[in-house]
Scaffold this active site. Structure first.
Site, PDB file in Angstrom:
ATOM      1  N   HIS B  57      52.763   2.708  53.044  1.00 19.35           N
ATOM      2  CA  HIS B  57      52.558   1.529  52.203  1.00 19.35           C
ATOM      3  C   HIS B  57      51.220   1.603  51.471  1.00 19.35           C
ATOM      4  O   HIS B  57      50.721   0.603  50.989  1.00 19.35           O
ATOM      5  CB  HIS B  57      52.562   0.262  53.065  1.00 19.35           C
ATOM      6  CG  HIS B  57      53.740   0.132  53.946  1.00 19.35           C
ATOM      7  ND1 HIS B  57      55.018   0.102  53.446  1.00 19.35           N
ATOM      8  CD2 HIS B  57      53.859   0.065  55.286  1.00 19.35           C
ATOM      9  CE1 HIS B  57      55.878   0.000  54.463  1.00 19.35           C
ATOM     10  NE2 HIS B  57      55.198  -0.014  55.585  1.00 19.35           N
ATOM     11  N   HIS B 216      60.039  -1.210  53.710  1.00 19.89           N
ATOM     12  CA  HIS B 216      60.301  -0.084  54.609  1.00 19.89           C
ATOM     13  C   HIS B 216      61.505   0.736  54.179  1.00 19.89           C
ATOM     14  O   HIS B 216      62.157   1.364  54.997  1.00 19.89           O
ATOM     15  CB  HIS B 216      60.502  -0.577  56.038  1.00 19.89           C
ATOM     16  CG  HIS B 216      59.259  -1.149  56.624  1.00 19.89           C
ATOM     17  ND1 HIS B 216      58.922  -2.462  56.465  1.00 19.89           N
ATOM     18  CD2 HIS B 216      58.247  -0.566  57.306  1.00 19.89           C
ATOM     19  CE1 HIS B 216      57.750  -2.678  57.060  1.00 19.89           C
ATOM     20  NE2 HIS B 216      57.323  -1.557  57.570  1.00 19.89           N
TER      21      HIS B 216
END
Ligand code: ADP
Ligand code: ADP
Ligand code: MG
Ligand code: MG
Ligand code: MG
Ligand code: MG
Lengths: 208, 330, 330, 208
Positions: B57, B216
């Site tokens: 991320h 995700h």
């Protein structure tokens, strides 16, 4: 004749091999309704377990289970790490300082494991999680009579059925819940890994 | 799989090594367990602000370690929550005597691992769980909403509060205020590929997108036909506005985030549309952030985050920050 | 084509609108002709530093407009040089009486349009042409080397010199010194899609990459099999080192640039490898920049740029800068 | 009978239509060895030319050509903008204040255009650029006798051949040169657009 520390170590080793063999399957299951890491998380954890069993083999069943617990907690991450870690930690406490485990001890250990998972994860049967595999396994082990191997075998069969039962479910816990209705039609990866672990432990115990 | 990596097993470790090389003035990377700590930690008397989560991320969270933001970040494997050991270690390395606030994104794995860490830590610890993703239906029987873009804003604002000397209770209260005032939603035009998986996380036809994705690489709530940028921005903004709800007269921070693979050109374009839509509603955009700050590897897509501001939040947003990814006033 | 756009014809105009909304404190966007000008232009007595080129390389150049860097940027259509009108307008809006330095990347289109602008402008104008891409064989009979990553470093360093008051001749001389000290090379793992074209700029099999790409989605010098990150970094770094050549004892700035679609995780990983390779050669990395700063839309890939530093360049690199994409010291 | 301003306007309009029709082809040619924008650049430029011809129709051939030049310079960008812009600017100067263009004037205009392109771009025949189309066109127009239409028709035929001749060439100018040997095997987009423009102008002149 019960399972000694050495037998438990052998069973855990066998389980670790099964986890490694099924890594890709578990990744694929998690890819469908989660984030595609369950197989890799479990592989990483059980590989670490194998190496710690090599360097510091414990001398009681409880200590073996505790080593598994702490290793999983510090290497798996994700939801599965704390859940399986807690399960093995509670199982370790449940068998106390027994030198050998019989069917009764196995049943108690599984019950404690389930309680631990539920305490941490707050899932109930039908939420499409490992609880759907572990809950029937606990009941089956309690009803089975005799050896650790018999209790584990009954538990493994029940867990396999429990895992299958997750296929049509709509997930209410874990990442799969974000998918809503789209989570139906796929087996829960954690339920599948629970069934795999119990089958491996049962087969190893039968050989002990 | 098209990636600049050596080995899926060592991706995070090697990336952290590069991060250390690039930013040794700002942060120190520890391995085994992996923790990214601000270079001058522990800061005496300052509340430690700690976050973490799966890697992939970036710049979240390691890129936000430094003065005025995070004390430490705990990077898990790609898209996998870090372990409690990492968090315990982060707390021990950064607690300057005023305790630690754990900033946890609402995912079962993150929540459980941070929870175990809080139980094990020797410091005074509070945790806040951020769950700003309006794409997820909330209910006490489910895992609840995910933590997404709002996390970046929370880390900046609460980090500034800790830096000026707010105590643990004040930092926690402020964090909760941010959480109650922030909402997000995202969409994906393409999937991403996790290194240890090697294939894309979902399939999308050339004219399809996923609406309501997380960060995700998980599929979203629904697959729909792609549309114009204006339609995409509306599809994200409307549910956000309805949810809080935001209304005419509100002052907001608008955060237009890229998922990793979407060019800045498109993000600015989308941002301009969102500003116009908010102006049409009588909502005043007082602060903004545009860029890829909370990503899903190389996924193409974007998310919008809206934070209802009050004077204190504006002041803390504007306060100096010196991290790898956000820097101003210093 | 998966893009967050409304209409290929209006992409740049709409993106500029969003940029204006996001950064009104820093810059002013003019349309017809399109020019991005720093908000406080013209700055009296300061040399105007002006660059520009096709859009699609964001944050280059508009993201570098502001204090301590560019006075103005002229954005062309995606991957197409701006027109001379734009450059003439940029000069007129930013010349504060000390003349203008045009920073031109060496592409026939850029060179010709900036050249026409220099002929037409009413100010005192000098031009420098940056051509740092070692992938292109140089010769006086060809178009010569392309301008790539070195452009970002030049704009920062020369921008700082102009900000401290250097005159036009000094800025030009410094720019030429940077040009003679900087070398770059890039690779692509995937192609990118220009909005008005709608299909990828080239085809690559799953196990292929292009080595020696530019920044316009053009194919590179050769297609090769993909390899490990270490192999990729060597394939870029070796030709760079040999070309200048860089040698043991040199002090350098290492710029690890993402082409747009490559995650920061991978960039940091590659950066760490490059730092190690340079250390092994006895070359000292004194400054670094890691991130997507000169991109090709959503292309996955990276480039490395190495600048041989002297004390003055270090001082100017460290000088305060306040732009949308680079900011420190202020 | 020569070409009046109105005839030149009609020919330019016809050329603009041809450019629009061939936009995608020119994009594809440029995609192979450049950056895929030549068709779009030319379309944008000639669309702007059309709209300026509507609002401010010039009254001499030279003024028409100058309007085309300045519009291309301010709207095309890339390499083609300054090159075609310069070409039309020089052509405009070359025809001076003639009210009508004959074959001779066309030949002079083309020669001036080529000189302008070479002055700006420094390309020679064989570099794989528009110069490879324009150079034989200039010679052919000079050798043709009579009307503007005849000169343009000869120029267009020669330009088409010149464009074809670029296919096997290795580029030494423009973006295609970055490809080295990989540029061989594709027609140069600028040479192709030159051939298209001349053909369109010739056909329109024949109808005048
Ligand atoms: N609240 C919960 N209670 C019990 N089990 C859960 C819960 N949440 C998730 N799980 C189990 O964890 C599994 C996912 O583990 P894993 O993929 O390793 O972690 P993550 O979801 O963090 O990526 C699910 O398949 C499910 O069986
Ligand atoms: N130096 C030059 N001299 C003459 N023509 C050139 C030169 N460089 C490029 N060209 C022409 O320009 C054409 C490309 O134009 P275009 O694609 O619009 O611009 P760009 O190359 O900037 O993208 C080439 O096909 C070639 O014919
Ligand atoms: Mg998972
Ligand atoms: Mg995970
Ligand atoms: Mg171009
Ligand atoms: Mg082109």
């Amino acid at each position: 004749m019960g399972c000694t520390a050495a037998d438990v170590i052998a069973a855990i080793r066998a389980a670790a091999v099964v986890v490694q063999e099924h890594r890709d399957e578990l990744v694929r299951l998690d890819q469908a309704i989660g984030d595609a890491d369950h197989g890799e998380n479990m592989r990483r954890g059980f590989t670490a377990v194998l190496s710690r069993l090599d360097t510091e083999p414990p001398d009681t069943p409880a200590k073996v289970l505790k080593l598994v617990a702490t290793t999983l907690i510090s290497t798996v991450g994700g939801a599965a790490g704390p859940l399986y870690g807690t399960a093995f930690l509670r199982a370790s406490s449940a068998v106390g300082d027994l030198a050998e485990l019989d069917g009764d001890a196995v049943a108690r250990a599984l019950r404690a494991a389930l309680d631990g998972v539920v305490a941490r994860g707050k899932a109930v049967v039908g939420d499409k999680t490992m609880v759907d595999a572990l809950t029937p396994a606990v009941t089956a082990a309690a009803c089975a009579e005799g050896t650790a191997a018999a209790a584990l075998s009954a538990a493994a069969d029940a867990a396999a059925e429990g895992a299958t039962s997750t296929v049509p479910m709509v997930a209410r816990k874990g990442r799969a819940s974000y998918l809503g209705d789209r989570s139906a039609g796929h087996m829960d990866p954690g339920a599948r890994s629970t069934a795999l672990l119990l089958r491996a432990l049962a087969d190893a115990a039968a050989k002990a | 799989m098209k990636k600049i990596i050596n080995d899926p097993e060592t991706v995070v470790r090697e990336a952290l090594r590069g991060m250390q090389a690039a930013h040794s003035d700002l942060l120190t990377v520890h391995h085994d367990p992996a923790v990214v700590v601000r270079a001058d930690a522990p800061v005496r008397g300052k509340v430690a602000i700690i976050s973490g989560g799966g890697s992939g991320h970036e710049p979240l969270h390691g890129g936000f370690v430094g003065r005025g933001m995070l004390s430490a970040a705990c990077p898990g494997p790609v898209f996998t929550s870090p372990t409690s050991d990492q968090v315990v270690d982060a707390i021990a390395r950064t607690d300057g005597g005023a305790g630690a606030l754990l900033v946890v994104k609402n995912y079962t794995g993150d929540v459980l691992n941070f929870e175990m860490a809080a139980e094990l830590a020797e410091s005074e610890v509070r945790s806040v769980v951020i769950d700003d993703d309006v794409a997820v239906q909330d209910s006490s029987y489910t895992a609840g909403r995910r933590g997404v873009g709002g996390t970046v804003l929370l880390e900046k604002i609460v980090g500034a509060a800790a830096e000026r000397g707010d105590d643990l209770a004040a930092c926690e209260a402020l964090a909760l205020r941010v959480i109650s005032s922030v909402r997000s939603m995202g969409l994906a035009l393409t999937a991403c590929t996790v290194p240890h998986v090697g294939s894309p996380s979902f399939e999308l036809a050339d004219d399809e997108m996923e609406i309501g994705i997380g960060i995700h690489g998980e599929p979203g709530r629904r697959k729909v036909k792609t549309g114009s940028a204006s339609e995409m921005v509306s599809a994200l903004l409307e549910p956000i506005l309805e949810d809080l709800p935001f209304s005419s007269g509100d002052r907001v921070l608008l955060f237009t985030n890229g998922m990793g693979g979407t060019p800045l050109l498109e993000l600015y374009l989308a941002h301009g549309i969102a500003e116009q839509l908010l102006a049409d509603r009588g909502i005043t955009v007082e602060r903004r952030l545009v860029g890829p700050y909370i990503t899903s590897l190389e996924m193409q897509g974007m998310s919008l985050t809206l934070l209802r501001l009050d004077d204190e939040m504006v002041e803390l947003w504007d306060a100096p920050v010196h991290t790898a990814a956000l820097r101003w006033g210093v």
